[in-house]
Design an enzyme around this catalytic site. Sequence first.
Site, PDB file in Angstrom:
ATOM      1  N   ASP A  78       4.265  -3.834 -11.530  1.00 40.81           N
ATOM      2  CA  ASP A  78       4.581  -2.707 -10.667  1.00 40.81           C
ATOM      3  C   ASP A  78       4.196  -1.454 -11.460  1.00 40.81           C
ATOM      4  O   ASP A  78       4.087  -1.508 -12.688  1.00 40.81           O
ATOM      5  CB  ASP A  78       6.079  -2.717 -10.341  1.00 40.81           C
ATOM      6  CG  ASP A  78       6.510  -1.479  -9.588  1.00 40.81           C
ATOM      7  OD1 ASP A  78       5.783  -1.051  -8.666  1.00 40.81           O
ATOM      8  OD2 ASP A  78       7.579  -0.929  -9.939  1.00 40.81           O
ATOM      9  N   ARG A  79       3.964  -0.336 -10.779  1.00 39.39           N
ATOM     10  CA  ARG A  79       3.554   0.865 -11.520  1.00 39.39           C
ATOM     11  C   ARG A  79       4.761   1.762 -11.849  1.00 39.39           C
ATOM     12  O   ARG A  79       5.238   1.770 -12.979  1.00 39.39           O
ATOM     13  CB  ARG A  79       2.484   1.642 -10.725  1.00 39.39           C
ATOM     14  CG  ARG A  79       1.678   2.602 -11.587  1.00 39.39           C
ATOM     15  CD  ARG A  79       0.894   3.615 -10.756  1.00 39.39           C
ATOM     16  NE  ARG A  79       1.762   4.705 -10.318  1.00 39.39           N
ATOM     17  CZ  ARG A  79       1.348   5.740  -9.576  1.00 39.39           C
ATOM     18  NH1 ARG A  79       0.104   5.810  -9.163  1.00 39.39           N
ATOM     19  NH2 ARG A  79       2.194   6.692  -9.243  1.00 39.39           N
ATOM     20  N   ASP A  80       5.247   2.469 -10.832  1.00 36.13           N
ATOM     21  CA  ASP A  80       6.322   3.448 -11.075  1.00 36.13           C
ATOM     22  C   ASP A  80       7.613   2.760 -11.510  1.00 36.13           C
ATOM     23  O   ASP A  80       8.129   1.892 -10.821  1.00 36.13           O
ATOM     24  CB  ASP A  80       6.556   4.290  -9.816  1.00 36.13           C
ATOM     25  CG  ASP A  80       5.290   5.046  -9.397  1.00 36.13           C
ATOM     26  OD1 ASP A  80       4.606   5.582 -10.283  1.00 36.13           O
ATOM     27  OD2 ASP A  80       4.996   5.090  -8.190  1.00 36.13           O
ATOM     28  N   ASN A 101       3.376   0.237  -4.392  1.00 41.25           N
ATOM     29  CA  ASN A 101       3.600   0.891  -3.097  1.00 41.25           C
ATOM     30  C   ASN A 101       3.374   2.381  -3.270  1.00 41.25           C
ATOM     31  O   ASN A 101       3.988   3.008  -4.137  1.00 41.25           O
ATOM     32  CB  ASN A 101       5.061   0.693  -2.645  1.00 41.25           C
ATOM     33  CG  ASN A 101       5.349  -0.713  -2.124  1.00 41.25           C
ATOM     34  OD1 ASN A 101       4.449  -1.527  -1.967  1.00 41.25           O
ATOM     35  ND2 ASN A 101       6.618  -0.975  -1.857  1.00 41.25           N
ATOM     36  N   GLN A 102       2.486   2.943  -2.466  1.00 39.93           N
ATOM     37  CA  GLN A 102       2.213   4.379  -2.557  1.00 39.93           C
ATOM     38  C   GLN A 102       2.406   5.018  -1.176  1.00 39.93           C
ATOM     39  O   GLN A 102       1.475   5.575  -0.580  1.00 39.93           O
ATOM     40  CB  GLN A 102       0.800   4.607  -3.107  1.00 39.93           C
ATOM     41  CG  GLN A 102       0.647   4.184  -4.574  1.00 39.93           C
ATOM     42  CD  GLN A 102       1.505   5.014  -5.521  1.00 39.93           C
ATOM     43  OE1 GLN A 102       1.669   6.209  -5.324  1.00 39.93           O
ATOM     44  NE2 GLN A 102       2.073   4.387  -6.549  1.00 39.93           N
ATOM     45  N   SER A 103       3.643   4.951  -0.704  1.00 41.24           N
ATOM     46  CA  SER A 103       3.935   5.474   0.636  1.00 41.24           C
ATOM     47  C   SER A 103       3.789   6.988   0.705  1.00 41.24           C
ATOM     48  O   SER A 103       3.715   7.556   1.792  1.00 41.24           O
ATOM     49  CB  SER A 103       5.352   5.072   1.058  1.00 41.24           C
ATOM     50  OG  SER A 103       6.301   5.706   0.226  1.00 41.24           O
ATOM     51  N   HIS A 115       0.685   2.606   3.095  1.00 41.44           N
ATOM     52  CA  HIS A 115       1.324   2.664   4.411  1.00 41.44           C
ATOM     53  C   HIS A 115       2.811   2.993   4.340  1.00 41.44           C
ATOM     54  O   HIS A 115       3.443   2.841   3.293  1.00 41.44           O
ATOM     55  CB  HIS A 115       1.170   1.301   5.113  1.00 41.44           C
ATOM     56  CG  HIS A 115      -0.227   0.799   5.132  1.00 41.44           C
ATOM     57  ND1 HIS A 115      -0.639  -0.299   4.408  1.00 41.44           N
ATOM     58  CD2 HIS A 115      -1.335   1.283   5.754  1.00 41.44           C
ATOM     59  CE1 HIS A 115      -1.935  -0.507   4.614  1.00 41.44           C
ATOM     60  NE2 HIS A 115      -2.387   0.440   5.409  1.00 41.44           N
ATOM     61  N   CYS A 128       3.253  -3.039   7.462  1.00 37.89           N
ATOM     62  CA  CYS A 128       2.061  -3.758   7.020  1.00 37.89           C
ATOM     63  C   CYS A 128       2.491  -4.985   6.235  1.00 37.89           C
ATOM     64  O   CYS A 128       3.667  -5.162   5.941  1.00 37.89           O
ATOM     65  CB  CYS A 128       1.220  -2.832   6.141  1.00 37.89           C
ATOM     66  SG  CYS A 128       2.114  -2.310   4.675  1.00 37.89           S
ATOM     67  N   ARG A 137       2.965  -3.749   1.853  1.00 38.48           N
ATOM     68  CA  ARG A 137       4.059  -3.014   1.224  1.00 38.48           C
ATOM     69  C   ARG A 137       5.122  -3.989   0.725  1.00 38.48           C
ATOM     70  O   ARG A 137       5.683  -4.767   1.496  1.00 38.48           O
ATOM     71  CB  ARG A 137       4.670  -2.026   2.232  1.00 38.48           C
ATOM     72  CG  ARG A 137       5.842  -1.227   1.680  1.00 38.48           C
ATOM     73  CD  ARG A 137       6.304  -0.136   2.648  1.00 38.48           C
ATOM     74  NE  ARG A 137       7.590   0.411   2.267  1.00 38.48           N
ATOM     75  CZ  ARG A 137       7.778   1.290   1.269  1.00 38.48           C
ATOM     76  NH1 ARG A 137       6.738   1.723   0.574  1.00 38.48           N
ATOM     77  NH2 ARG A 137       8.975   1.729   0.963  1.00 38.48           N
ATOM     78  N   LYS A 138       5.398  -3.942  -0.580  1.00 38.17           N
ATOM     79  CA  LYS A 138       6.444  -4.808  -1.116  1.00 38.17           C
ATOM     80  C   LYS A 138       7.764  -4.457  -0.418  1.00 38.17           C
ATOM     81  O   LYS A 138       8.012  -3.272  -0.187  1.00 38.17           O
ATOM     82  CB  LYS A 138       6.566  -4.615  -2.639  1.00 38.17           C
ATOM     83  CG  LYS A 138       5.332  -5.072  -3.412  1.00 38.17           C
ATOM     84  CD  LYS A 138       5.419  -4.725  -4.902  1.00 38.17           C
ATOM     85  CE  LYS A 138       5.237  -3.246  -5.154  1.00 38.17           C
ATOM     86  NZ  LYS A 138       5.241  -2.874  -6.583  1.00 38.17           N
TER      87      LYS A 138
HETATM   88 MG   LIG Z   1       8.848   0.544  -9.301  1.00 37.27          MG
HETATM   89 ZN   LIG Z   2       0.526  -1.565   3.251  1.00 38.61          ZN
END
Ligand SMILES: [Mg+2]
Ligand SMILES: [Zn+2]
Length: 184
Positions: A23-25, A66-68, A106, A119, A122-123
Amino acid sequence: MRDLQQKVNAVPRALCRPAVFFDRDGVLNYDFGYVHTIDNFRWIEGARESILACNEAGYLVFVVTNQSGIAKGVYTESAMRALHAYMQEDLREMGAHVDAIAFCPHHPEGLVPELRRACSCRKPEPGMILRLCREWPIDRAASFLIGDKPSDMQAAEAAGIAGYLFSGGNLLDVLLPRLRPPQV
Ligand SMILES: [Mg+2]
Ligand SMILES: [Zn+2]
């Protein structure tokens, strides 16, 4: 006949490599909320060294994030891509690299119409992991994910890989016990 076809199409397990999905963040960088600028980007302790350790142990390295904020109009996809290029450049200086970064732009309540939807990427959905598993020769049984949220663990489980929770400190402490030595 179908069995034969499957055998022809499948990459032999011996040629597959184990992978670590990060995971990134909150795992690679501190999660200050919608991080999208270099100014606001700070590596977690041991994050770069963890990626290098994976590279050196023969693992593929992926980021699944996830980059919402993109759907919500907080920042653009190109801003995110610029940040990811910066991360790769920073890693390259120490001889490390991420093989691929998968992101979900998304959100069901997004403001950007074409990104406003539920979608499968998205985790906690496993879509990003499953797509990487289709596109790369991954030994899934030997692969795992490190995340900082229950949704990361759920995505890993749904994709059929192990998931480990990182709750702060040095990322190497979570990673190193799970890495197997290079297979020669
Ligand atoms: Mg995270
Ligand atoms: Zn998505």
